[in-house]
Design a protein around this motif. Sequence first.
Motif, PDB file in Angstrom:
ATOM      1  N   PHE A  14     -31.055   4.374 -46.370  1.00  0.00           N
ATOM      2  CA  PHE A  14     -29.786   3.820 -45.862  1.00  0.00           C
ATOM      3  C   PHE A  14     -30.051   2.966 -44.605  1.00  0.00           C
ATOM      4  N   THR A  15     -30.771   3.503 -43.644  1.00  0.00           N
ATOM      5  CA  THR A  15     -30.946   2.762 -42.375  1.00  0.00           C
ATOM      6  C   THR A  15     -31.859   1.555 -42.566  1.00  0.00           C
ATOM      7  N   ALA A  18     -29.667  -1.117 -44.667  1.00  0.00           N
ATOM      8  CA  ALA A  18     -28.278  -1.345 -44.230  1.00  0.00           C
ATOM      9  C   ALA A  18     -27.988  -2.820 -43.991  1.00  0.00           C
ATOM     10  N   PHE A  39     -28.154  -8.319 -30.277  1.00  0.00           N
ATOM     11  CA  PHE A  39     -28.179  -7.083 -31.077  1.00  0.00           C
ATOM     12  C   PHE A  39     -29.367  -7.102 -32.042  1.00  0.00           C
ATOM     13  N   VAL A  42     -32.789  -6.796 -30.184  1.00  0.00           N
ATOM     14  CA  VAL A  42     -33.057  -5.439 -29.656  1.00  0.00           C
ATOM     15  C   VAL A  42     -33.389  -4.498 -30.813  1.00  0.00           C
ATOM     16  N   LEU A  49     -41.210  -1.052 -32.505  1.00  0.00           N
ATOM     17  CA  LEU A  49     -41.833   0.038 -31.732  1.00  0.00           C
ATOM     18  C   LEU A  49     -41.982   1.291 -32.600  1.00  0.00           C
ATOM     19  N   TRP A  50     -40.970   1.568 -33.458  1.00  0.00           N
ATOM     20  CA  TRP A  50     -41.093   2.732 -34.360  1.00  0.00           C
ATOM     21  C   TRP A  50     -42.290   2.540 -35.306  1.00  0.00           C
ATOM     22  N   TYR A  53     -45.333   3.277 -33.399  1.00  0.00           N
ATOM     23  CA  TYR A  53     -45.346   4.739 -33.221  1.00  0.00           C
ATOM     24  C   TYR A  53     -45.901   5.417 -34.471  1.00  0.00           C
TER      25      TYR A  53
ATOM     26  N   VAL B   4     -48.066   7.388 -26.645  1.00  0.00           N
ATOM     27  CA  VAL B   4     -47.360   7.419 -27.933  1.00  0.00           C
ATOM     28  C   VAL B   4     -45.946   7.963 -27.743  1.00  0.00           C
ATOM     29  N   ILE B   7     -43.798   5.256 -26.384  1.00  0.00           N
ATOM     30  CA  ILE B   7     -43.420   4.283 -27.422  1.00  0.00           C
ATOM     31  C   ILE B   7     -42.267   4.837 -28.258  1.00  0.00           C
ATOM     32  N   GLY B   8     -42.353   6.137 -28.574  1.00  0.00           N
ATOM     33  CA  GLY B   8     -41.291   6.763 -29.374  1.00  0.00           C
ATOM     34  C   GLY B   8     -39.960   6.788 -28.640  1.00  0.00           C
ATOM     35  N   ALA B  11     -38.612   3.245 -28.487  1.00  0.00           N
ATOM     36  CA  ALA B  11     -38.112   2.877 -29.819  1.00  0.00           C
ATOM     37  C   ALA B  11     -36.739   3.500 -30.048  1.00  0.00           C
ATOM     38  N   GLY B  12     -36.603   4.764 -29.669  1.00  0.00           N
ATOM     39  CA  GLY B  12     -35.328   5.471 -29.850  1.00  0.00           C
ATOM     40  C   GLY B  12     -34.214   4.851 -29.033  1.00  0.00           C
ATOM     41  N   PHE B  14     -34.082   1.681 -27.871  1.00  0.00           N
ATOM     42  CA  PHE B  14     -33.765   0.348 -28.403  1.00  0.00           C
ATOM     43  C   PHE B  14     -32.888   0.452 -29.658  1.00  0.00           C
ATOM     44  N   THR B  15     -33.297   1.275 -30.615  1.00  0.00           N
ATOM     45  CA  THR B  15     -32.548   1.320 -31.887  1.00  0.00           C
ATOM     46  C   THR B  15     -31.189   1.995 -31.690  1.00  0.00           C
ATOM     47  N   ALA B  18     -28.944  -0.679 -29.653  1.00  0.00           N
ATOM     48  CA  ALA B  18     -28.983  -2.085 -30.099  1.00  0.00           C
ATOM     49  C   ALA B  18     -27.591  -2.637 -30.358  1.00  0.00           C
ATOM     50  N   ILE B  19     -26.689  -1.794 -30.880  1.00  0.00           N
ATOM     51  CA  ILE B  19     -25.359  -2.279 -31.315  1.00  0.00           C
ATOM     52  C   ILE B  19     -24.474  -2.664 -30.119  1.00  0.00           C
ATOM     53  N   LEU B  43     -25.035   1.772 -42.396  1.00  0.00           N
ATOM     54  CA  LEU B  43     -25.814   2.158 -41.206  1.00  0.00           C
ATOM     55  C   LEU B  43     -25.310   3.488 -40.651  1.00  0.00           C
ATOM     56  N   GLY B  46     -26.423   6.255 -42.777  1.00  0.00           N
ATOM     57  CA  GLY B  46     -27.852   6.512 -42.576  1.00  0.00           C
ATOM     58  C   GLY B  46     -28.132   7.306 -41.314  1.00  0.00           C
ATOM     59  N   VAL B  47     -27.574   6.873 -40.176  1.00  0.00           N
ATOM     60  CA  VAL B  47     -27.830   7.606 -38.936  1.00  0.00           C
ATOM     61  C   VAL B  47     -27.143   8.966 -38.956  1.00  0.00           C
ATOM     62  N   LEU B  49     -26.991  10.825 -41.710  1.00  0.00           N
ATOM     63  CA  LEU B  49     -27.948  11.648 -42.467  1.00  0.00           C
ATOM     64  C   LEU B  49     -29.147  12.026 -41.577  1.00  0.00           C
ATOM     65  N   TRP B  50     -29.606  11.066 -40.721  1.00  0.00           N
ATOM     66  CA  TRP B  50     -30.717  11.388 -39.803  1.00  0.00           C
ATOM     67  C   TRP B  50     -30.300  12.514 -38.849  1.00  0.00           C
ATOM     68  N   TYR B  53     -30.480  15.667 -40.717  1.00  0.00           N
ATOM     69  CA  TYR B  53     -31.914  15.955 -40.879  1.00  0.00           C
ATOM     70  C   TYR B  53     -32.469  16.606 -39.613  1.00  0.00           C
TER      71      TYR B  53
END
Lengths: 89, 89
Positions: A14-15, A18, A39, A42, A49-50, A53, B4, B7-8, B11-12, B14-15, B18-19, B43, B46-47, B49-50, B53
């Motif tokens: 999904f992500t 999307a 947007f 970024v 970066l992911w 990672y 590492v 970086i994680g 990444a978290g 930024f994503t 981002a919106i 989207l 998806g997030v 479901l994450w 998870y």
Amino acid sequence: MSGVDLIGILAGIFTTFAIIPQIYKAIKTGKVEDISPVFLSVLIAGVGLWTVYGVFLKDYPIIITNGVSVVLNSTMLIIYLNSNHRTNL
Amino acid sequence: MSGVDLIGILAGIFTTFAIIPQIYKAIKTGKVEDISPVFLSVLIAGVGLWTVYGVFLKDYPIIITNGVSVVLNSTMLIIYLNSNHRTNL
């Protein structure tokens, strides 16, 4: 495969994909003015970066899902930059 | 904290956030017509479901980053749905 694995795979699908309906709409209407290039930039930096990672962790699901996201979101940014209706917000 | 991990975390961040530039542009211009509600809905699914998870794995970074993403992307979808300039693509 456990239920949790399935949730993770679905979440990744999904992500990752999307942005495709947004790419479709931009191509179909030819209009991108309301979309924010900041947007998209970024988001691309984040999934990039992911991907890095994932490379460090040698985690292929993270590498693949985020690598595909870099390509798809970059495609949307290129469509935006190639459009003459854009604004710079 | 290792390189590492850094970086994680980046990444978290930024994503997850981002919106925000897209939300800012939508509020500032009042125009959302070119944005795809299907993109936003997929989207958010998806997030979401994450987040589920992460709950199963009791992984707080996954829960927090994706939980915040659900809220922020839902905000953008609500802005879209509340705007009278929208199209249904």
